[in-house]
Design a protein around this motif. Structure first.
Motif, PDB file in Angstrom:
ATOM      1  N   SER A  77     -86.079  59.717 -40.966  1.00  9.45           N
ATOM      2  CA  SER A  77     -87.008  60.846 -41.055  1.00  9.45           C
ATOM      3  C   SER A  77     -87.512  61.023 -42.483  1.00  9.45           C
ATOM      4  O   SER A  77     -88.667  61.400 -42.707  1.00  9.45           O
ATOM      5  CB  SER A  77     -86.348  62.134 -40.549  1.00  9.45           C
ATOM      6  N   ALA A  78     -86.660  60.725 -43.460  1.00  9.19           N
ATOM      7  CA  ALA A  78     -87.089  60.816 -44.854  1.00  9.19           C
ATOM      8  C   ALA A  78     -88.161  59.776 -45.154  1.00  9.19           C
ATOM      9  O   ALA A  78     -89.153  60.064 -45.833  1.00  9.19           O
ATOM     10  CB  ALA A  78     -85.895  60.626 -45.787  1.00  9.19           C
ATOM     11  N   ALA A  79     -87.974  58.577 -44.631  1.00  7.19           N
ATOM     12  CA  ALA A  79     -88.946  57.516 -44.863  1.00  7.19           C
ATOM     13  C   ALA A  79     -90.263  57.794 -44.133  1.00  7.19           C
ATOM     14  O   ALA A  79     -91.345  57.516 -44.663  1.00  7.19           O
ATOM     15  CB  ALA A  79     -88.378  56.173 -44.411  1.00  7.19           C
ATOM     16  N   ILE A  80     -90.163  58.346 -42.943  1.00  8.64           N
ATOM     17  CA  ILE A  80     -91.356  58.637 -42.140  1.00  8.64           C
ATOM     18  C   ILE A  80     -92.107  59.844 -42.694  1.00  8.64           C
ATOM     19  O   ILE A  80     -93.332  59.882 -42.707  1.00  8.64           O
ATOM     20  CB  ILE A  80     -90.949  58.875 -40.669  1.00  8.64           C
ATOM     21  N   GLY A  81     -91.350  60.842 -43.139  1.00 10.56           N
ATOM     22  CA  GLY A  81     -91.963  62.084 -43.599  1.00 10.56           C
ATOM     23  C   GLY A  81     -92.246  63.044 -42.473  1.00 10.56           C
ATOM     24  O   GLY A  81     -93.138  63.892 -42.577  1.00 10.56           O
ATOM     25  N   ALA A  82     -91.492  62.930 -41.397  1.00  9.03           N
ATOM     26  CA  ALA A  82     -91.667  63.819 -40.241  1.00  9.03           C
ATOM     27  C   ALA A  82     -90.352  63.905 -39.481  1.00  9.03           C
ATOM     28  O   ALA A  82     -89.591  62.933 -39.419  1.00  9.03           O
ATOM     29  CB  ALA A  82     -92.780  63.318 -39.321  1.00  9.03           C
ATOM     30  N   VAL A  83     -90.109  65.074 -38.890  1.00  6.19           N
ATOM     31  CA  VAL A  83     -88.877  65.344 -38.142  1.00  6.19           C
ATOM     32  C   VAL A  83     -89.244  65.815 -36.740  1.00  6.19           C
ATOM     33  O   VAL A  83     -90.129  66.651 -36.576  1.00  6.19           O
ATOM     34  CB  VAL A  83     -88.046  66.438 -38.855  1.00  6.19           C
ATOM     35  N   ASN A  84     -88.565  65.256 -35.740  1.00 10.14           N
ATOM     36  CA  ASN A  84     -88.765  65.778 -34.384  1.00 10.14           C
ATOM     37  C   ASN A  84     -87.447  66.184 -33.722  1.00 10.14           C
ATOM     38  O   ASN A  84     -87.449  66.668 -32.588  1.00 10.14           O
ATOM     39  CB  ASN A  84     -89.493  64.764 -33.504  1.00 10.14           C
TER      40      ASN A  84
END
Length: 281
Positions: A77-84
């Motif tokens: 999630s840190a690498a993506i920059g989004a949390v679901n």
């Protein structure tokens, strides 16, 4: 009783609530799942204070905005920059995860693992670095007979630049697919819809809609791309699942492209969220 819920805006249509309630019933689990329909991020922040809730899912428009409200993130999630997905840890901290990339990646591998990705069947192996991706030029075949003869690298066009699209690109990159964002305005990292030429579309295998265009009830809406350039060598993927066949998918299918909607991705990301909530770490 365990409590779970979904953060989003205008989420009466939610897949997650029905999915998890059915799972609780099947597993005879004493748990509840509620929609937390929030008009602002401040409402989300207030609801996160309820320590009786064990975990959350997150959807539009809060996948990125919720990050500053969390204590920690996992590496994906840190690498993506989004949390679901959010888990309340034993020490009370809120930890963010992203299972969208798992759902999207594994939905691709279910359909095209043999033909496009060297027989791979689980993106988690790539995410952990346990599997070396086969070479595009040496071992990957294309999904159609016309591409098999060429064995070209795989490219994807990504419509939309929000949190969902970031997870899609992350999954694609783990699988060795090159991505190009498409947005309404041209930027340093995106091209515009007006930039789409026959050559650009012809060089892509995947065309993915990560925008809400076409979601019920505005089912007539669709991304403004030159559909005449699509053909049997393309795979059109729409993250939307309601309706099952969006106008985008219908137009792509009319050009003989393969089509996939977002339902299987949702099921797989939800299962991954469930696994996270029930893990001991």
């Amino acid at each position: 009783m365990d409590k779970y819920g979904l953060f989003g805006k205008n989420i009466g249509y939610s897949f997650s609530r029905n999915y998890f309630r059915a799972k609780f019933t099947a597993l005879e689990r004493n748990a509840t799942y509620e929609n937390f329909d929030c008009a602002t991020i401040q409402e989300v922040q207030n609801k996160l204070k309820d320590a009786t809730v064990s975990g959350y899912n997150v959807t539009i428009p809060y996948k990125e905005a919720i990050i500053p409200l969390l204590d920690t993130l996992d590496k994906h999630s840190a690498a993506i920059g989004a949390v679901n997905t959010i888990k309340r840890m034993p020490n009370g901290e809120l930890k963010g995860f992203n299972t969208d990339f798992i759902g999207f990646g594994n939905s691709l591998l279910e359909q095209y693992g043999e033909t496009l990705f060297g027989g791979a069947d689980d993106i988690s192996a790539f995410a952990k670095g346990d599997t070396e991706l086969v070479s595009n030029t040496e071992k990957k075949s294309a999904h159609k007979e016309e591409q098999n003869a060429l064995a070209l690298p795989i490219n994807a066009l990504i419509m939309g630049t929000g949190g969902a699209s970031k997870a899609v690109v992350y999954a694609f990159e783990l699988l060795g697919v090159s991505c190009q964002y498409i947005s309404r305005k041209r930027t340093k990292t995106t091209i515009s819809y007006e930039d789409l030429t026959e050559e650009i579309i012809g060089n892509a295998t995947f065309i993915v809609n990560c925008t809400p265009l076409g979601t019920y009830p505005e089912v007539e809406l669709h991304p403004d791309i030159p559909y005449d350039f699509l053909n049997i060598t393309h795979i059109a993927y729409d993250l939307i699942y309601n309706p099952p066949e969006t106008t985008f998918l219908a137009k792509a299918k009319a050009q003989d492209a393969d089509v996939l909607n977002g339902l299987r991705m949702l099921e797989l990301q939800a299962q991954a969220a469930w696994d996270i909530w029930n893990s001991t770490s």
